[in-house]
Scaffold this motif. Sequence first.
Motif, mmCIF file in Angstrom:
data_model
loop_
_atom_site.group_PDB
_atom_site.id
_atom_site.type_symbol
_atom_site.label_atom_id
_atom_site.label_comp_id
_atom_site.label_asym_id
_atom_site.label_seq_id
_atom_site.Cartn_x
_atom_site.Cartn_y
_atom_site.Cartn_z
ATOM 1 N N ILE A 1 19.090 108.783 9.061
ATOM 2 C CA ILE A 1 19.387 108.312 10.412
ATOM 3 C C ILE A 1 20.897 108.282 10.604
ATOM 4 C CG2 ILE A 1 19.023 106.488 12.108
ATOM 5 C CD1 ILE A 1 16.748 105.438 10.318
ATOM 6 N N THR A 2 21.382 108.978 11.620
ATOM 7 C CA THR A 2 22.802 108.942 11.953
ATOM 8 C C THR A 2 23.141 107.607 12.607
ATOM 9 O OG1 THR A 2 22.761 111.337 12.352
ATOM 10 C CG2 THR A 2 24.637 110.116 13.225
ATOM 11 N N ALA A 3 24.323 107.082 12.276
ATOM 12 C CA ALA A 3 24.814 105.881 12.936
ATOM 13 C C ALA A 3 25.418 106.276 14.283
ATOM 14 C CB ALA A 3 25.864 105.191 12.070
ATOM 15 N N GLY A 4 24.934 105.671 15.353
ATOM 16 C CA GLY A 4 25.406 106.004 16.690
ATOM 17 C C GLY A 4 26.112 104.848 17.358
ATOM 18 N N THR A 5 25.929 104.739 18.645
ATOM 19 C CA THR A 5 26.509 103.640 19.405
ATOM 20 C C THR A 5 25.663 102.381 19.201
ATOM 21 O OG1 THR A 5 25.180 104.147 21.354
ATOM 22 C CG2 THR A 5 27.317 105.258 21.163
ATOM 23 N N ALA A 6 26.167 101.261 19.680
ATOM 24 C CA ALA A 6 25.420 100.004 19.563
ATOM 25 C C ALA A 6 24.066 100.116 20.270
ATOM 26 C CB ALA A 6 26.242 98.863 20.136
ATOM 27 N N ALA A 7 24.039 100.750 21.447
ATOM 28 C CA ALA A 7 22.784 100.896 22.179
ATOM 29 C C ALA A 7 21.800 101.777 21.425
ATOM 30 C CB ALA A 7 23.062 101.479 23.566
ATOM 31 N N GLU A 8 22.301 102.832 20.794
ATOM 32 C CA GLU A 8 21.420 103.713 20.013
ATOM 33 C C GLU A 8 20.885 102.983 18.787
ATOM 34 O OE1 GLU A 8 23.344 108.065 21.159
ATOM 35 O OE2 GLU A 8 24.319 106.822 19.631
ATOM 36 N N THR A 9 21.728 102.170 18.157
ATOM 37 C CA THR A 9 21.269 101.372 17.024
ATOM 38 C C THR A 9 20.185 100.401 17.466
ATOM 39 O OG1 THR A 9 23.452 101.529 15.997
ATOM 40 C CG2 THR A 9 21.995 99.810 15.179
ATOM 41 N N ASP A 10 20.383 99.760 18.609
ATOM 42 C CA ASP A 10 19.365 98.858 19.149
ATOM 43 C C ASP A 10 18.033 99.578 19.301
ATOM 44 O OD1 ASP A 10 21.232 96.820 19.357
ATOM 45 O OD2 ASP A 10 21.602 97.132 21.504
ATOM 46 N N ALA A 11 18.080 100.794 19.842
ATOM 47 C CA ALA A 11 16.849 101.545 20.096
ATOM 48 C C ALA A 11 16.128 101.882 18.795
ATOM 49 C CB ALA A 11 17.171 102.821 20.875
ATOM 50 N N VAL A 12 16.875 102.299 17.779
ATOM 51 C CA VAL A 12 16.263 102.654 16.491
ATOM 52 C C VAL A 12 15.640 101.419 15.846
ATOM 53 C CG1 VAL A 12 16.732 103.477 14.164
ATOM 54 C CG2 VAL A 12 17.763 104.635 16.108
ATOM 55 N N ILE A 13 16.376 100.322 15.846
ATOM 56 C CA ILE A 13 15.870 99.094 15.227
ATOM 57 C C ILE A 13 14.597 98.634 15.928
ATOM 58 C CG2 ILE A 13 16.341 96.629 14.933
ATOM 59 C CD1 ILE A 13 19.276 97.403 14.393
ATOM 60 N N ALA A 14 14.602 98.645 17.249
ATOM 61 C CA ALA A 14 13.428 98.202 17.993
ATOM 62 C C ALA A 14 12.219 99.093 17.706
ATOM 63 C CB ALA A 14 13.734 98.194 19.491
ATOM 64 N N ALA A 15 12.435 100.410 17.651
ATOM 65 C CA ALA A 15 11.320 101.333 17.439
ATOM 66 C C ALA A 15 10.732 101.204 16.037
ATOM 67 C CB ALA A 15 11.793 102.763 17.688
ATOM 68 N N ILE A 16 11.582 101.136 15.021
ATOM 69 C CA ILE A 16 11.083 101.029 13.650
ATOM 70 C C ILE A 16 10.423 99.684 13.430
ATOM 71 C CG2 ILE A 16 11.785 100.945 11.212
ATOM 72 C CD1 ILE A 16 13.836 103.095 11.790
ATOM 73 N N THR A 17 10.963 98.626 14.036
ATOM 74 C CA THR A 17 10.320 97.315 13.946
ATOM 75 C C THR A 17 8.939 97.353 14.579
ATOM 76 O OG1 THR A 17 12.476 96.205 14.037
ATOM 77 C CG2 THR A 17 10.535 94.867 14.543
ATOM 78 N N GLU A 18 8.824 98.013 15.703
ATOM 79 C CA GLU A 18 7.539 98.119 16.399
ATOM 80 C C GLU A 18 6.506 98.880 15.567
ATOM 81 O OE1 GLU A 18 5.771 100.429 20.324
ATOM 82 O OE2 GLU A 18 7.896 99.936 20.257
ATOM 83 N N LEU A 19 6.972 99.877 14.805
ATOM 84 C CA LEU A 19 6.035 100.666 14.001
ATOM 85 C C LEU A 19 5.451 99.875 12.842
ATOM 86 C CD1 LEU A 19 7.890 104.109 13.871
ATOM 87 C CD2 LEU A 19 5.898 103.510 15.249
ATOM 88 N N GLY A 20 6.134 98.810 12.442
ATOM 89 C CA GLY A 20 5.607 97.956 11.396
ATOM 90 C C GLY A 20 5.986 98.419 9.996
ATOM 91 N N PRO A 21 5.606 97.654 8.971
ATOM 92 C CA PRO A 21 5.973 97.957 7.575
ATOM 93 C C PRO A 21 5.571 99.362 7.162
ATOM 94 C CG PRO A 21 4.993 95.765 7.750
ATOM 95 C CD PRO A 21 4.791 96.421 9.085
ATOM 96 N N GLY A 22 6.508 100.080 6.568
ATOM 97 C CA GLY A 22 6.222 101.433 6.094
ATOM 98 C C GLY A 22 6.262 102.490 7.162
ATOM 99 N N GLY A 23 6.500 102.109 8.422
ATOM 100 C CA GLY A 23 6.553 103.089 9.489
ATOM 101 C C GLY A 23 5.177 103.564 9.907
ATOM 102 N N ALA A 24 5.166 104.638 10.695
ATOM 103 C CA ALA A 24 3.889 105.163 11.205
ATOM 104 C C ALA A 24 3.126 105.885 10.107
ATOM 105 C CB ALA A 24 4.161 106.126 12.368
ATOM 106 N N THR A 25 1.813 105.952 10.253
ATOM 107 C CA THR A 25 0.971 106.732 9.345
ATOM 108 C C THR A 25 0.185 107.748 10.149
ATOM 109 O OG1 THR A 25 -0.773 105.060 9.510
ATOM 110 C CG2 THR A 25 0.767 104.862 7.668
ATOM 111 N N ALA A 26 -0.131 108.837 9.488
ATOM 112 C CA ALA A 26 -0.849 109.919 10.189
ATOM 113 C C ALA A 26 -2.262 109.495 10.546
ATOM 114 C CB ALA A 26 -0.874 111.154 9.305
#
Length: 362
Positions: free
Chosen positions: A337-362
């Motif tokens: 994951i590239t480090a971006g702006t504060a807003a982009e970091t917010d978006a990544v953190i929110a999305a990965i948190t939403e996906l839950g532990p271990g991220g998405a599964t197929a």
Amino acid sequence: MTSLSDLPLRANLVGKQPYGAPQDAVPVSLNVNENTHPLPDEVVADIAASLAAAVRGVNRYPDREFGELRAALAGYLGHGLQPEQLWAANGSNEVLQQILQAFGGPGRSLLSFTPSYSMYPLLASGTDTAWIDVPRPADYALTPELVTAALAEHRPDVVILCGPNNPTGTPLDREVILAAYDAFDGILIVDEAYQEFDAERESAVTLLPGRHRLLVSRTMSKAFAFAGVRLGYLAADPAIVDALRLVRLPYHLSALTQAAATAALRHSGAMLRAVADIRDQRDRLAAVLTGLGYTVHESGANFILVGGFSDPGATFEALRARGILIRNLSIPGHLRITAGTAAETDAVIAAITELGPGGATA
């Protein structure tokens, strides 16, 4: 339609795939380690004025030796470097290609420690240079002992040490560089594409005096937010520069590229102002993902390599569906994951948190 298999390719190119990171017009693009911060307005204005002036002379060939740009690059790097020690090309990929054209080729070999930048083996294939990859240890960090043993075993002609390493972010200590230089009699390249983001380690250009086989490759694509301009450069002994002049194409740097890069270097302070913020976003993202249970590898670059995804491919696609593009490099359990702006970091953190532990599964 004709396919590659129908063409009389060189044998060492058969079955190869061209470099290709996904390109997609998503709101949050963090997959190719670009600097996502915009250029300062005053820098844009100076570059635009410089380009306008350069356009008036494009009926003539550009300065083949790009003396003004080389002087500007030497001034930027400092440490007593002279313009004759600098070289530039259309991105650091072309610089590396020219090095292999001059010092690699049939019957010669290139060695690096993997995982590392995926273009190295492709550049080797393109110049008919044998490719030797030596696996990195579990923490990806090179040691003098590991490097010395590998060079003694394989006896390569050219070695590339990437520091900070892409895609792992692993910093490169000067003791490793010195050990590698003393361990063989070939060309040693230190690829410093991300060096400006490492606040703790000095550039390898400080090691150049007395080491004529040491080459330090740099780029303006990352810290300078100049990926679209394509300007890579090299610091080395003047004899190395002369060798590259033997293989470069005539007038390989356009007048517009030279003008834009020279103007940007006049504003190096302003251009690099975003670097500290990018480091902060990198460290913030790393801390949050570590808190979520992921393994974040040490990084001196503008990106992090994150382990602990149960299905990296599924997580990659789930994030892409949310308008976030990161990089799946087929390292088991990992995504970059590239480090971006504060807003982009917010978006990544929110999305990965939403996906839950271990991220998405197929």
